[in-house]
Design a protein around this motif. Structure first.
Motif, PDB file in Angstrom:
ATOM      1  N   ASN A  51     115.550   5.002 140.062  1.00 41.20           N
ATOM      2  CA  ASN A  51     115.030   5.481 141.645  1.00 41.20           C
ATOM      3  C   ASN A  51     116.057   5.402 142.287  1.00 41.20           C
ATOM      4  O   ASN A  51     115.900   4.708 143.674  1.00 41.20           O
ATOM      5  N   ILE A  52     117.027   6.023 141.758  1.00 42.56           N
ATOM      6  CA  ILE A  52     118.717   5.626 142.881  1.00 42.56           C
ATOM      7  C   ILE A  52     117.913   6.133 144.882  1.00 42.56           C
ATOM      8  O   ILE A  52     118.503   5.385 145.108  1.00 42.56           O
ATOM      9  N   GLY A  53     116.349   6.473 145.318  1.00 47.53           N
ATOM     10  CA  GLY A  53     116.672   6.940 146.454  1.00 47.53           C
ATOM     11  C   GLY A  53     115.690   5.849 146.861  1.00 47.53           C
ATOM     12  O   GLY A  53     115.785   5.328 147.850  1.00 47.53           O
ATOM     13  N   SER A  54     114.565   5.206 145.486  1.00 47.54           N
ATOM     14  CA  SER A  54     114.152   3.954 146.122  1.00 47.54           C
ATOM     15  C   SER A  54     114.971   2.615 146.422  1.00 47.54           C
ATOM     16  O   SER A  54     114.825   2.249 147.308  1.00 47.54           O
ATOM     17  N   VAL A  55     115.937   2.412 146.032  1.00 46.16           N
ATOM     18  CA  VAL A  55     116.960   1.570 145.820  1.00 46.16           C
ATOM     19  C   VAL A  55     117.659   2.044 147.239  1.00 46.16           C
ATOM     20  O   VAL A  55     118.122   0.822 148.088  1.00 46.16           O
ATOM     21  N   ILE A  56     118.014   3.339 147.797  1.00 48.49           N
ATOM     22  CA  ILE A  56     119.077   3.853 148.984  1.00 48.49           C
ATOM     23  C   ILE A  56     117.729   3.095 150.577  1.00 48.49           C
ATOM     24  O   ILE A  56     118.508   2.290 151.291  1.00 48.49           O
ATOM     25  N   LYS A  57     116.191   3.116 149.892  1.00 46.94           N
ATOM     26  CA  LYS A  57     116.076   2.816 150.939  1.00 46.94           C
ATOM     27  C   LYS A  57     115.485   1.654 151.222  1.00 46.94           C
ATOM     28  O   LYS A  57     115.811   0.676 152.663  1.00 46.94           O
ATOM     29  N   TYR A  58     115.651   1.147 150.241  1.00 43.55           N
ATOM     30  CA  TYR A  58     115.729  -0.092 150.171  1.00 43.55           C
ATOM     31  C   TYR A  58     116.941  -1.128 150.918  1.00 43.55           C
ATOM     32  O   TYR A  58     116.701  -2.202 151.621  1.00 43.55           O
ATOM     33  N   TYR A  59     118.028  -0.929 150.507  1.00 48.54           N
ATOM     34  CA  TYR A  59     119.232  -1.335 151.037  1.00 48.54           C
ATOM     35  C   TYR A  59     119.550  -0.941 152.730  1.00 48.54           C
ATOM     36  O   TYR A  59     119.455  -1.675 153.564  1.00 48.54           O
ATOM     37  N   ARG A  60     118.634   0.167 152.848  1.00 50.47           N
ATOM     38  CA  ARG A  60     119.230   0.800 154.405  1.00 50.47           C
ATOM     39  C   ARG A  60     117.756   0.190 155.235  1.00 50.47           C
ATOM     40  O   ARG A  60     118.259  -0.159 156.377  1.00 50.47           O
ATOM     41  N   LEU A  61     116.628  -0.288 154.723  1.00 47.24           N
ATOM     42  CA  LEU A  61     115.869  -1.064 155.770  1.00 47.24           C
ATOM     43  C   LEU A  61     116.340  -2.422 155.626  1.00 47.24           C
ATOM     44  O   LEU A  61     116.221  -3.839 157.215  1.00 47.24           O
ATOM     45  N   LYS A  62     116.777  -2.905 154.540  1.00 44.78           N
ATOM     46  CA  LYS A  62     117.880  -4.548 154.326  1.00 44.78           C
ATOM     47  C   LYS A  62     118.784  -4.604 155.926  1.00 44.78           C
ATOM     48  O   LYS A  62     118.950  -5.677 156.145  1.00 44.78           O
ATOM     49  N   ASN A  63     119.497  -3.975 155.597  1.00 43.50           N
ATOM     50  CA  ASN A  63     121.175  -3.624 156.478  1.00 43.50           C
ATOM     51  C   ASN A  63     120.221  -2.968 157.731  1.00 43.50           C
ATOM     52  O   ASN A  63     121.092  -2.875 159.015  1.00 43.50           O
ATOM     53  N   ASN A  64     118.445  -2.996 157.677  1.00 44.83           N
ATOM     54  CA  ASN A  64     118.037  -2.489 160.078  1.00 44.83           C
ATOM     55  C   ASN A  64     118.529  -1.904 160.338  1.00 44.83           C
ATOM     56  O   ASN A  64     119.715  -0.929 160.923  1.00 44.83           O
ATOM     57  N   LEU A  65     118.725  -0.128 159.147  1.00 45.70           N
ATOM     58  CA  LEU A  65     119.828   1.369 159.540  1.00 45.70           C
ATOM     59  C   LEU A  65     118.826   2.369 159.656  1.00 45.70           C
ATOM     60  O   LEU A  65     117.743   2.134 159.006  1.00 45.70           O
ATOM     61  N   GLN A 114     117.192   6.090 159.548  1.00 40.98           N
ATOM     62  CA  GLN A 114     117.512   7.210 158.364  1.00 40.98           C
ATOM     63  C   GLN A 114     118.962   8.409 159.300  1.00 40.98           C
ATOM     64  O   GLN A 114     119.681   8.363 158.155  1.00 40.98           O
ATOM     65  N   SER A 115     119.392   8.041 160.590  1.00 39.46           N
ATOM     66  CA  SER A 115     119.862   8.885 161.248  1.00 39.46           C
ATOM     67  C   SER A 115     121.402   8.320 160.834  1.00 39.46           C
ATOM     68  O   SER A 115     122.682   8.384 161.043  1.00 39.46           O
ATOM     69  N   GLN A 116     121.572   6.989 160.895  1.00 40.39           N
ATOM     70  CA  GLN A 116     123.015   6.232 160.959  1.00 40.39           C
ATOM     71  C   GLN A 116     123.554   6.085 159.134  1.00 40.39           C
ATOM     72  O   GLN A 116     124.560   6.933 159.631  1.00 40.39           O
ATOM     73  N   LEU A 164     117.827  13.563 152.985  1.00 37.72           N
ATOM     74  CA  LEU A 164     118.345  11.625 152.745  1.00 37.72           C
ATOM     75  C   LEU A 164     116.812  11.225 152.605  1.00 37.72           C
ATOM     76  O   LEU A 164     116.218  10.308 152.068  1.00 37.72           O
ATOM     77  N   SER A 165     115.706  12.145 153.487  1.00 40.37           N
ATOM     78  CA  SER A 165     114.737  11.812 153.492  1.00 40.37           C
ATOM     79  C   SER A 165     114.213  11.746 152.048  1.00 40.37           C
ATOM     80  O   SER A 165     113.225  11.327 151.383  1.00 40.37           O
ATOM     81  N   LYS A 166     114.377  13.408 151.833  1.00 37.71           N
ATOM     82  CA  LYS A 166     113.798  13.346 150.881  1.00 37.71           C
ATOM     83  C   LYS A 166     114.701  12.653 149.459  1.00 37.71           C
ATOM     84  O   LYS A 166     114.058  12.816 148.723  1.00 37.71           O
ATOM     85  N   ILE A 167     115.531  12.352 149.035  1.00 38.38           N
ATOM     86  CA  ILE A 167     116.398  11.295 148.288  1.00 38.38           C
ATOM     87  C   ILE A 167     115.558   9.573 148.748  1.00 38.38           C
ATOM     88  O   ILE A 167     115.622   9.539 147.254  1.00 38.38           O
ATOM     89  N   GLU A 168     115.213   9.617 149.727  1.00 37.34           N
ATOM     90  CA  GLU A 168     114.767   8.295 149.451  1.00 37.34           C
ATOM     91  C   GLU A 168     113.160   8.438 148.811  1.00 37.34           C
ATOM     92  O   GLU A 168     112.739   7.199 147.985  1.00 37.34           O
ATOM     93  N   SER A 169     112.241   9.060 148.958  1.00 35.49           N
ATOM     94  CA  SER A 169     111.360   9.112 148.733  1.00 35.49           C
ATOM     95  C   SER A 169     110.989   9.887 146.723  1.00 35.49           C
ATOM     96  O   SER A 169     109.872  10.630 146.285  1.00 35.49           O
ATOM     97  N   ASN A 170     112.486  10.400 146.514  1.00 29.38           N
ATOM     98  CA  ASN A 170     112.624  10.378 145.078  1.00 29.38           C
ATOM     99  C   ASN A 170     111.350  12.207 144.670  1.00 29.38           C
ATOM    100  O   ASN A 170     111.516  12.095 143.824  1.00 29.38           O
ATOM    101  N   THR A 171     111.950  13.122 146.077  1.00 29.38           N
ATOM    102  CA  THR A 171     111.702  13.885 145.562  1.00 29.38           C
ATOM    103  C   THR A 171     112.868  15.074 145.050  1.00 29.38           C
ATOM    104  O   THR A 171     113.005  16.298 144.936  1.00 29.38           O
TER     105      THR A 171
END
Length: 433
Positions: free
Chosen positions: A25-39, A41-43, A54-61
């Protein structure tokens, strides 16, 4: 030729990475680390891809190209290889958690649960999440954390749309166990019957557990023949999977079933086996259950001395005031050879605080034993007016059956055929099969 081989290897390597990316679930993993790093989506997307991409990637669509997700991860200091290793370790850890639940390894189950809980946020980003949440529910029920189990049940309802057929089957099965633990036997039985229709979806490892739990529910309803059938299937399944602790539980259930069906020789032989093996494997609660049920069998066979020894051993090791402690006291009061002073002490212990329903149940028995010095007519009135209605109303099947049989025999002797018929029908209603 060498160039072609290198190209084939490179293509295969990229294919494996892509598949691993999908698997994790690579999109979910990316979202997990983005939120963990306080970033935002734009950054994170800046210089790599569009925000909508990026939004489509994070939603795994959308499954991104390998270069895209590697760049996104690298920007957050996350290496794909280490990420795959991390998930592999979690997958193995979750597998051990599931095995501990299946094999009743409670000590390690508690330990691994705490370890997984530390990874809770991360596990939500992986495709392990359904199995993880399902077995958390099983853990809470097994550990009698019913408030957490109730909350987990609601969470599973929200996840249900993403369940595979085996996961959906498991969620219903664990819900049946939840109802059983709450004492909602009808709801549990209804779910078990539904699950019978979906046996093709049952995970192989859960086969023995399904048969065992169904046998347990059926014996509560006094459906003895059918309970024995499923208990025997559980024994065979546990033997096949080398699940030796659960095998002891299934053998105990079968011994109880033999006892209820008056197959005393078979029951006694099985009690001896389970008693020895439960003691050797330090299964303390199971050992206590064996002592109690074996002692009841010996008491019914008029082997009072042996029954007294087992009940006395059990009374010394269980929690004073607990349900089983009071049940042991009732059995001791029914045996001969107890002094008047000991009788009074035991009656007093029956009145120790407990849950409201059980407290009334044991108070009824304490009053009954306190009245044994009174006239037979007073005892008879107490049985009819107080004991029998309570047992019947609250579903104490064994007590209702025993008392209705006793009252039916009394009124036959008195040739009061109307009352004899009434209690005989009550006895038959309580007799299940």
């Amino acid at each position: 030729m060498a160039v072609t081989a290198r190209l084939v290897f490179l293509c295969y390597y990229l294919y494996i990475l892509t598949k691993k990316g999908e698997f994790m679930n690579i999109g979910s993993v990316i979202k997990y680390y983005r939120l963990k790093n306080n970033l935002t989506q734009s950054q994170l997307a800046d210089g790599i891809c569009s925000i909508s991409h990026l939004s489509k990637i994070e939603s795994n669509t959308y499954t991104p190209h390998e270069e895209t997700y590697e760049a996104l991860l690298l920007k957050m200091g996350v290496q794909l290889k280490k990420e795959l290793e991390h998930q592999k370790r979690l997958e193995q850890q979750l597998g051990r958690f599931i095995d501990c639940a299946l094999h009743y390894d409670l000590d390690n189950l508690h330990k691994i649960y705490e370890e997984l809980l530390d990874e809770d946020d991360y596990l939500q980003s992986t495709d392990l999440v359904n199995q993880y949440e399902l077995y958390k529910f099983r853990y809470y029920v097994l550990d009698l954390q019913m408030d957490k189990a109730s909350a987990q049940q609601k969470l599973l309802e929200k996840l249900k749309a993403s369940f595979t057929a085996p996961e959906l089957w498991m969620s219903r099965f664990f819900q049946a166990l939840y109802f059983t633990t709450l004492g909602q036997q009808k709801e549990a039985m209804d779910l078990m019957y539904q699950l019978d229709q979906g046996l093709q979806s049952i995970p192989q490892k859960l086969e023995g557990e399904f048969y065992y739990q169904k046998a347990r529910i059926l014996i509560v309803h006094d459906r003895l023949e059918l309970s024995a059938y499923f208990a025997e299937r559980a024994v065979r399944a546990y033997e096949m999977h080398h699940n030796y602790i659960r095998l002891l539980h299934a053998q105990l259930l079968l011994a109880i079933n033999y006892t209820r069906r008056n197959l005393s020789t078979q029951a006694a032989s099985l009690y001896e086996v389970v008693k020895r093996n439960a003691y050797l494997t330090h299964q303390h609660e199971l050992y206590q259950s064996v002592l109690y049920n074996y002692a009841e069998l010996l008491k019914n066979q008029k082997q009072g001395n042996q029954a007294f020894e087992l009940f006395s051993e059990l009374k010394d090791v269980v929690q004073p005031g607990s349900y089983i402690h009071k049940a042991v006291i009732i059995n001791l009061l029914e045996l001969e050879g107890i002094s008047e002073e000991e009788t009074l002490q035991l009656i007093e212990q029956l009145r120790m605080p407990g849950t409201p329903k059980d407290e009334e149940y044991f108070n009824i028995y304490s009053d009954y034993y306190g009245k044994r010095e009174f006239s037979q007519q007073e005892l008879l009135n107490y049985k009819e007016d107080k004991m029998f209605p309570f047992f019947k109303k609250y579903g104490y099947i064994k007590d209702t059956k025993h008392l209705s049989e006793e009252l039916a025999a009394h009124y036959k002797e008195q040739q009061d055929w109307q009352k004899a018929y009434y209690y005989q029908t009550q006895f038959l209603e309580s007799d299940g099969e």
